[in-house]
Design a protein around this motif. Structure first.
Motif, short mmCIF file in Angstrom:
data_model
loop_
_atom_site.label_atom_id
_atom_site.label_comp_id
_atom_site.label_asym_id
_atom_site.label_seq_id
_atom_site.Cartn_x
_atom_site.Cartn_y
_atom_site.Cartn_z
N ILE A 1 0.86 -1.20 0.00
CA ILE A 1 0.00 0.00 0.00
C ILE A 1 0.89 1.25 0.00
CG2 ILE A 1 -1.64 1.35 1.38
CD1 ILE A 1 -2.90 -1.32 2.27
N ASP A 2 1.93 1.23 0.85
CA ASP A 2 2.84 2.38 0.91
C ASP A 2 3.50 2.63 -0.44
OD1 ASP A 2 2.27 2.72 3.53
OD2 ASP A 2 4.12 1.81 4.30
N LEU B 1 2.44 1.74 -3.41
CA LEU B 1 1.47 2.22 -4.40
C LEU B 1 1.14 3.70 -4.18
CD1 LEU B 1 -0.95 -0.82 -4.61
CD2 LEU B 1 0.37 0.14 -6.50
N ARG B 2 1.14 4.11 -2.90
CA ARG B 2 0.84 5.52 -2.63
C ARG B 2 2.02 6.39 -3.02
NH1 ARG B 2 -2.32 4.38 3.00
NH2 ARG B 2 -4.32 3.91 2.02
N ARG B 3 3.23 5.82 -2.86
CA ARG B 3 4.44 6.57 -3.20
C ARG B 3 4.63 6.64 -4.72
NH1 ARG B 3 7.59 3.69 0.29
NH2 ARG B 3 8.57 2.65 -1.45
N ALA C 1 -8.65 0.59 -5.61
CA ALA C 1 -7.73 1.46 -4.85
C ALA C 1 -6.90 0.57 -3.91
CB ALA C 1 -8.54 2.48 -4.06
N PRO C 2 -5.68 1.04 -3.52
CA PRO C 2 -4.79 0.17 -2.74
C PRO C 2 -5.42 -0.48 -1.50
CG PRO C 2 -3.62 2.12 -3.43
CD PRO C 2 -5.03 2.31 -3.86
N PRO D 1 2.29 5.82 -7.53
CA PRO D 1 1.00 5.38 -8.09
C PRO D 1 1.08 5.01 -9.56
CG PRO D 1 0.98 7.74 -7.64
CD PRO D 1 2.29 7.22 -7.17
#
Lengths: 124, 183
Positions: free
Chosen positions: B86-87, B89-91, B129-130, B93
């Motif tokens: 998740i981290d 993917l947020r970093r 979404a993640p 995208p």
């Protein structure tokens, strides 16, 4: 309806194995990391001024260092302040002495200029 | 897991805890399937997934002393993998989903009765979404219950249930639209 979808999802998302090479890569990275970790561990355990460098001691010494620096800085500032106060006091004293001297001088001249007639002690 | 297998796993864990590299290798072998698959379905990129899975096992090697049992180990690995993914993917995208041909190549060795459906489902899961994606994967890939998922992802149980409900509804709708998926 959801049961059918859930069943299909479970099948579609069944785990896949990355293969034997993956295990070997992980073990190789672990082996690579170990000397670095050992070095970090050695540094971590190194002592400063005879104290063990555990996190608690490290924090304590850092705090002590900050407090000492702040104390020295405050003492230095206080000394500067006292010196300036002393200089100002000296300046004021000189000024006062100067004013007093000038006043005395004026008074002396006034007394000498008046030379009252009845001042027999001054007549020759 | 049978009692004998469970005992053997606990023994492997004890040996790994004692610093035996071969035992750690066995632990990796036992759990790499789950960790890699979770990373793969989260990131939809094989090389990124391998990298993330390796990082998870490296972290495990450093944190091994905090692992108390094989059940704890399984939970810990899934939790760390999902959160790291998740981290990431947020970093980043912009991680691109793998082409379908590659997804086919990644399909497991068991015979798929409906490869097209599986492929579509994997692609649709990859579009979530993640956080909902992680919830869905932990539920249907790793068979974790909502309470465990909530603990692993630091979410409330209601959020987990809501993610599951909404993701399933979204998947069903998209499947119906694209392929006439019916029950």
């Amino acid at each position: 309806m959801n049961d059918e979808l859930e069943k299909s999802l479970r099948f579609a998302l069944r785990p896949v194995d990355p293969g034997e090479k993956f295990t070997q890569s992980v073990l190789a990275r672990v082996a690579e990391e170990q000397p670095a970790a050992a070095a970090r561990q050695r540094d971590h355990g190194r002592s400063y001024f005879g104290l063990p460098a555990r996190p608690t001691f490290r924090w304590a010494s850092a705090t002590l260092g900050i407090v000492l620096t702040a104390g020295l800085f405050a003492a230095h500032q206080w000394r500067i302040h006292r010196t300036q106060q002393g200089l100002e006091a000296r300046r004021q004293l000189f000024q006062a002495l100067q004013v007093t001297g000038e006043n005395l001088d004026i008074a002396y001249r006034m007394v000498n200029n008046q030379e009252p007639a009845g001042n027999f002690s001054r007549t020759r | 897991m049978s009692e004998t297998n469970a005992d053997a796993s606990e023994e492997v864990l004890s040996r790994a805890l004692a610093g035996e590299v071969a035992a750690f290798g066995l632990l990796v072998r036992q759990h790499q399937r789950a960790v890699f698959s979770l990373a793969l379905r989260m990131l939809s990129d094989r090389s990124q997934a391998e990298d993330l899975a390796q990082e998870v096992f490296l972290q495990l090697h450093k944190s091994l002393a905090s692992i108390s049992s094989t059940a704890h180990l399984g939970f810990w690995l899934r939790k760390v993998t999902a959160n790291r993914a998740i981290d990431r993917l947020r970093r980043e995208p912009k991680i691109e989903a793998v082409p379908l041909e590659e997804a086919d190549a990644m399909a497991s060795e068991t015979l798929d009765p409906d490869p097209l459906l599986s492929r579509q489902l994997r692609a649709l899961v990859g579009q979530l979404a993640p956080a909902p994606r992680a919830v869905l994967l932990l539920r249907y890939q790793e068979d974790m219950d909502p309470t465990q998922i909530a603990r692993a992802l630091s979410l409330s149980i209601n959020t987990v249930k809501s993610h599951l409900k909404r993701s399933l509804a979204q998947l069903r709708k998209q499947m119906e639209q694209s392929a006439g998926f019916s029950t």
